[in-house]
Design a protein around this motif. Sequence first.
Motif, short mmCIF file in Angstrom:
data_model
loop_
_atom_site.label_atom_id
_atom_site.label_comp_id
_atom_site.label_asym_id
_atom_site.label_seq_id
_atom_site.Cartn_x
_atom_site.Cartn_y
_atom_site.Cartn_z
N UNK A 122 -17.66 -68.41 44.67
CA UNK A 122 -17.30 -67.05 45.09
C UNK A 122 -15.91 -67.02 45.72
N UNK A 123 -15.24 -65.90 45.53
CA UNK A 123 -13.99 -65.63 46.23
C UNK A 123 -14.13 -64.25 46.83
N UNK A 124 -14.33 -64.22 48.14
CA UNK A 124 -14.48 -62.95 48.85
C UNK A 124 -13.68 -63.02 50.13
N UNK A 125 -13.30 -61.86 50.63
CA UNK A 125 -12.53 -61.79 51.87
C UNK A 125 -13.47 -61.90 53.06
N UNK A 126 -13.88 -63.12 53.34
CA UNK A 126 -14.80 -63.34 54.44
C UNK A 126 -16.23 -63.10 54.01
N UNK A 127 -17.02 -64.14 53.96
CA UNK A 127 -18.39 -64.01 53.46
C UNK A 127 -19.31 -63.51 54.58
N UNK A 128 -20.03 -62.45 54.28
CA UNK A 128 -21.00 -61.94 55.26
C UNK A 128 -22.39 -62.52 54.97
#
Lengths: 112, 112
Positions: free
Chosen positions: B25-31
């Motif tokens: 995954x590439x996400x802006x900060x994983x929740x």
Amino acid sequence: DTAVSQTPKYLVTQMGNDKSIKCEQNLGHDTMYWYKQDSKKFLKIMFSYNNKELIINETVPNRFSPKSPDKAHLNLHINSLELGDSAVYFCASSDEWADTQYFGPGTRLTVL
Amino acid sequence: EDQVTQSPEALRLQEGESSSLNCSYTVSGLRGLFWYRQDPGKGPEFLFTLYSAGEEKEKERLKATLTKKESFLHITAPKPEDSATYLCAVIHGSSNTGKLIFGQGTTLQVKP
């Protein structure tokens, strides 16, 4: 004891018709969602509602209109159906926005 | 852009042959990262939620792990009833909408 239910299970209709899909959850959740799963099985969010208020409206044509009469129900109305609307539509719900989402069994829509 | 990629797309195993499914995954900060199982004609069924790197969760023959860039779903001594499509999804940290971003899934077939 179904948690998230949808009706109908299958929906076959002609182009240009208007149809609705109903969703109900008995989990006491505050947030409900509509997802679309295309022929390649890719799931994409369409809408989310929190306490009857629209939170997410992804780039979905205006022909799609969600309606939430109360916290336990989220219906999807589709006007002027097109061939490209053929897909499986899933309803889901969660307690809070970041919590686990529980999915319904899906409605397979076929537009002829 | 937030993105989730699962590999392989399809996996065939003999009963008892352990293996792993990958979710990058590439996400802006994983929740949060979620694993679901989907059987043909049914809705996604929740398996695990992982929130931070290093976290692990187990359920019967399945074990999910999480690093800062990917998650693995390990299947130990699989049985034919484990055959299904396994979906990975993420919510990014700045989201307050519950928008799940799904990968395309890995279809697992376990032969007796």
